[in-house]
Scaffold this motif. Structure first.
Motif, PDB file in Angstrom:
ATOM      1  N   GLY A 164       3.565   0.385   3.431  1.00 68.21           N
ATOM      2  CA  GLY A 164       4.158   0.734   2.740  1.00 68.21           C
ATOM      3  C   GLY A 164       6.149   0.213   2.385  1.00 68.21           C
ATOM      4  N   ALA A 219       3.293   4.857   5.493  1.00 66.62           N
ATOM      5  CA  ALA A 219       1.812   5.051   5.944  1.00 66.62           C
ATOM      6  C   ALA A 219       0.747   5.828   6.168  1.00 66.62           C
ATOM      7  N   VAL A 220      -0.025   5.553   6.015  1.00 66.54           N
ATOM      8  CA  VAL A 220      -1.549   6.604   6.128  1.00 66.54           C
ATOM      9  C   VAL A 220      -1.814   6.590   7.765  1.00 66.54           C
ATOM     10  N   LEU A 224       0.606  10.810   9.207  1.00 69.39           N
ATOM     11  CA  LEU A 224       1.737   9.587   8.405  1.00 69.39           C
ATOM     12  C   LEU A 224       2.823   9.054   9.678  1.00 69.39           C
ATOM     13  N   SER A 277      -5.939   9.080  12.204  1.00 65.07           N
ATOM     14  CA  SER A 277      -6.858   8.313  11.424  1.00 65.07           C
ATOM     15  C   SER A 277      -7.232   9.510  10.603  1.00 65.07           C
ATOM     16  N   TRP A 283       2.766   0.424   9.876  1.00 68.26           N
ATOM     17  CA  TRP A 283       4.088   0.827   8.844  1.00 68.26           C
ATOM     18  C   TRP A 283       4.170   0.124   7.992  1.00 68.26           C
ATOM     19  N   GLN A 285      -2.901   2.450   9.336  1.00 72.64           N
ATOM     20  CA  GLN A 285      -2.954   1.547   8.616  1.00 72.64           C
ATOM     21  C   GLN A 285      -1.722   1.163   9.458  1.00 72.64           C
ATOM     22  N   VAL A 324       2.304   4.820  -0.474  1.00 72.22           N
ATOM     23  CA  VAL A 324       2.021   6.056  -0.327  1.00 72.22           C
ATOM     24  C   VAL A 324       2.929   7.364  -0.739  1.00 72.22           C
ATOM     25  N   PRO A 325       1.955   8.607  -1.707  1.00 72.71           N
ATOM     26  CA  PRO A 325       2.964   8.695  -2.421  1.00 72.71           C
ATOM     27  C   PRO A 325       3.044  10.020  -1.494  1.00 72.71           C
ATOM     28  N   ARG A 373       0.909  -1.017   0.030  1.00 66.96           N
ATOM     29  CA  ARG A 373       0.153   0.264  -0.281  1.00 66.96           C
ATOM     30  C   ARG A 373       0.677   1.258  -0.654  1.00 66.96           C
ATOM     31  N   VAL A 395       7.788   8.233   3.265  1.00 70.26           N
ATOM     32  CA  VAL A 395       6.347   8.544   4.085  1.00 70.26           C
ATOM     33  C   VAL A 395       5.791   6.398   3.818  1.00 70.26           C
ATOM     34  N   THR A 433       3.484  13.199   0.427  1.00 69.27           N
ATOM     35  CA  THR A 433       2.336  13.586   1.541  1.00 69.27           C
ATOM     36  C   THR A 433       2.746  14.319   2.369  1.00 69.27           C
TER      37      THR A 433
END
Length: 704
Positions: free
Chosen positions: A650, A641-642, A630, A700, A647, A645, A607-608, A605, A639, A611
């Motif tokens: 990512g 994870a958001v 983050l 979150s 870590w 979620q 993350v940009p 997953r 980065v 971010t």
């Protein structure tokens, strides 16, 4: 569970400390008496015994001796004895119990001798002494057989029974016990050493109570318990609230038994939940809740309260959940000869690592400097041996050197050789000297040394376990039972450290090729000139091995821990004439990081990269920080994870097979290629750790 009453104890702080010191000296005097009067090396040399003092209701006061795991089970035994005998207790009573299913301690060999302490016919305390008996009957010498499928095959098991009644020795009970063991003379002397230790401790307790006055004495016990609870709650409150998970496994000839632990930290309380543990089995490692609780609380307070004696007050803020009918809460006829080892040790390893996750996610506190990897107790490979003496009688011993694994690395230091705990209040077990072993038993030791190899590599490496080989000498043959725990499934590292070593047994016949042996075996025979070699496992490393000081790697090569090729392959250190070549090392390490990223599977997953997070900050895991909602890699700022979620979602990952069904999985910093976490897990199993501080969950951007 609520906070304890805030009323102050009658005794002032100085008097309380004087009382505590007298009680500790009493327990240590009782323990020393055991060591001085026992005759088997497992007690007199390896110190597998304890002397525990308890209140009249069975609450733990404190204890003496080496084995903290013994201390916490004694209360359950006393309460079982009180339930069975109630108001009929009188001065001079003394009880024997050894059945974990019914009033016993850790397993049948660790017998409990319980002495109620009276002053003027008033019950004021108990002394409970425990020691490992060389044999308690059953299907193999030593009463520890992996082949047993129920508790009836394992040993003579007794609920609480009178050993002495009103000061009168109960000869029938002694005869029952000694009639069912293979070495009655040794067992009797070791039992009498526990009796002697009880009497010594009892006399000193009575003297203390009389000198203070019984009411002041009892008030002091209450005060000590309250202070221990208050301090334990204070230290727990320094941990960040949240849920922390760690999963471990028990092996059985290729079969895996999952031992998951979820720790909830809420204010000043801890809840360790083993929901998800598999159903009880017909293997000898089923455990009991009082055993799991005693070991978990003992080991976790080693971290949070290592400077305080283990006492009942420390148990009060801690709840241990063991679902009935599982391997952590079994019922008869489940075999329990190893109730304190395989499952229980994996449970406490998982629990302690949950505490480490909570410490890592917390602000600096007393425990912050104690971060370390998994307990290496689960890397032991005990073995027991029997033979026939020249007189035609059975004899034998337990090879305690099989407990000398190497511990995991700490966050700022290498692990210790021949040791299983990075953090502990006191030593756990000691090996018998080679000369003592050879003088007592028909055996010659070919060598005993530190195990070499690149296992447990990291910025800080794990310690090394024992590597030993011995042979029969002076007996027609030796017959052994092997009790290894980690054969294929090594302990994982932390913060990018590599997994540790596994345990190995090899038979070297006098003629013919060497034969690897299953780690759980019975009926292993050593004839003349046959020898047995064993290598113990170890804990894991801490931090990416490519970040270890090259000078430390060179030193390990000089000391024989590593070869030059291993230094290059594992640590990326190029040696020239035994010294690191700085330029070549930097180039090799940079190339290794590039190769990792090129070979890795992309993040589950991603993350940009642009971010940005806003909100609370803190640590989630060593090397992973929280920036608002983050999770980011500490070194690169990548980065991962958001919230909420994990870590690890990512991270690019690498997997390599270890044995059929097991993989070593590495989670990488997506920018640098550094290792952030390396774990061992069954193929297809999700990540074995999860750190969810409350601030991370609440960060979150979308509820839930």
């Amino acid at each position: 569970m609520t906070n304890p009453a805030t009323t102050e104890p009658v005794l002032d702080p100085v008097s309380l400390e004087v009382l505590r010191s007298r009680l500790q000296a009493t327990a240590e005097d009782g323990a020393t008496t055991i060591e001085r009067t026992a005759i088997s090396p497992v007690i007199s040399e390896s110190r597998d015994y304890s002397c525990t003092l308890l209140e009249a209701n069975g609450d733990l006061i404190l204890a003496g001796g080496a084995l903290t795991h013994h201390f916490g089970v004694c209360g359950q035994a006393v309460r079982a004895t009180i339930k069975a005998y109630g108001d009929s207790l009188v001065p001079g009573d003394m009880f024997f119990a050894n059945d974990p299913h019914n009033g016993g301690g850790l397993h049948a060999q660790d017998v409990l001798i319980q002495l109620p302490v009276f002053v003027d016919d008033r019950l004021i305390a108990w002394v409970v002494n425990s020691g490992h008996m060389l044999d308690m009957g059953g299907m193999v010498f030593g009463s520890w057989s992996p082949d047993a499928v129920d508790c009836f095959q394992e040993a003579l098991r007794l609920p609480p029974v009178h050993l002495f009644r009103g000061g009168e020795e109960q000869s029938a009970v002694w005869k029952i016990i000694l009639n069912n063991v293979r070495v009655p003379d040794i067992v009797e002397m070791d039992l009498r050493s526990l009796v002697a230790g009880c009497e010594v401790a009892k006399d000193k307790l009575v003297e203390t109570a009389r000198s203070m006055g019984v009411e002041r004495f009892l008030s002091g016990l209450h005060g000590l318990r309250s202070l221990a609870e208050r301090e334990m709650r204070r230290r727990i409150s320094g941990l960040t609230d949240g849920v922390y998970r760690y999963t471990s496994w028990v092996e059985w000839h290729g079969e895996l038994f999952e031992v998951p632990c979820a720790l909830t930290v809420a204010a000043d309380e801890l809840v360790f939940d083993f929901t998800g543990a598999p159903p009880q089995t017909d293997h000898y490692f089923n455990s009991k809740p009082h055993i799991i609780e005693a070991i978990v609380v003992g080991d976790c307070t080693d971290v949070l309260a290592f400077d305080l004696p283990l006492a009942e007050g420390m148990f009060a803020p801690i709840t241990v959940v063991c679902p009935p009918g599982t391997v952590v809460n079994s019922a008869p006829p489940a075999p329990v000869a190893s109730a304190h080892i395989d499952v229980a040790i994996n449970a406490t390893t998982a629990a302690q690592q949950c505490v480490m996750l909570a410490i890592a996610a917390s602000e600096a506190n007393e425990a912050s400097g104690l971060l370390c990897g998994p307990l290496a107790v689960s890397s032991m490979a005990l073995n027991t041996w029997s033979y026939e003496t020249q007189a035609g009688t059975p004899d034998g011993w337990m090879m305690m050197d099989g407990s000398l694994a190497g511990n995991s690395a700490g966050f700022d230091r290498d692990g210790t050789d021949f040791w299983t705990f990075m953090i502990a209040r006191k030593p756990i077990l000691e090996a018998i000297d080679v000369e003592m072993l050879e003088s007592w038993y028909p055996v010659l030791v070919d060598f005993k040394k530190m195990r070499s190899g690149p296992f447990g590599a990291g910025r800080y490496r794990a310690g090394a376990g024992c590597h030993m080989r011995f042979r029969a000498h002076g007996a027609a043959q030796l017959t052994g039972a092997l009790l290894a725990i980690r054969e294929d499934f090594p302990l994982s590292g932390t913060a990018g450290g590599l997994p540790g070593a596994t345990s190995e047994f090899v038979l070297h016949p006098a003629e013919g090729p060497s034969v690897p042996l299953a780690g759980k075996s019975t009926g292993v025979v050593l004839g003349p000139d046959d020898s047995l070699e064993f290598c113990l496992g170890s804990g894991g490393g801490h931090g990416d091995p490519l970040t270890r000081d090259p000078a430390a790697v060179a030193r390990d090569v000089r000391h024989g821990r590593l070869g030059p090729a291993e230094a290059a392959d594992v640590y990326g250190v190029v040696l020239v004439d035994g010294r690191p070549d700085d330029d070549a090392t930097r180039a090799r390490r940079a190339d290794e990081r590039r190769q990792r990223l090129a070979a890795a599977v992309p993040a589950r997953r991603p993350v940009p990269a642009d971010t940005r997070g806003t909100g609370p900050t803190g640590r989630i895991y060593p090397g992973v920080d929280q920036h608002g909602e983050l999770a980011v890699a500490s070194a690169s700022g990548a980065v991962l994870a958001v919230a909420p979620q994990p870590w690890t979602d990512g991270c690019p990952t690498l997997e390599r097979p270890l044995t059929p069904g097991l993989v070593e999985r590495s989670y990488l910093d997506p920018v640098t290629g550094d290792l952030l976490l390396v774990e061992v897990a069954p193929e297809g199993h999700p990540c074995t750790i999860e750190s969810r501080p409350r601030r991370w969950i609440e960060a979150s951007p979308t509820p839930g």
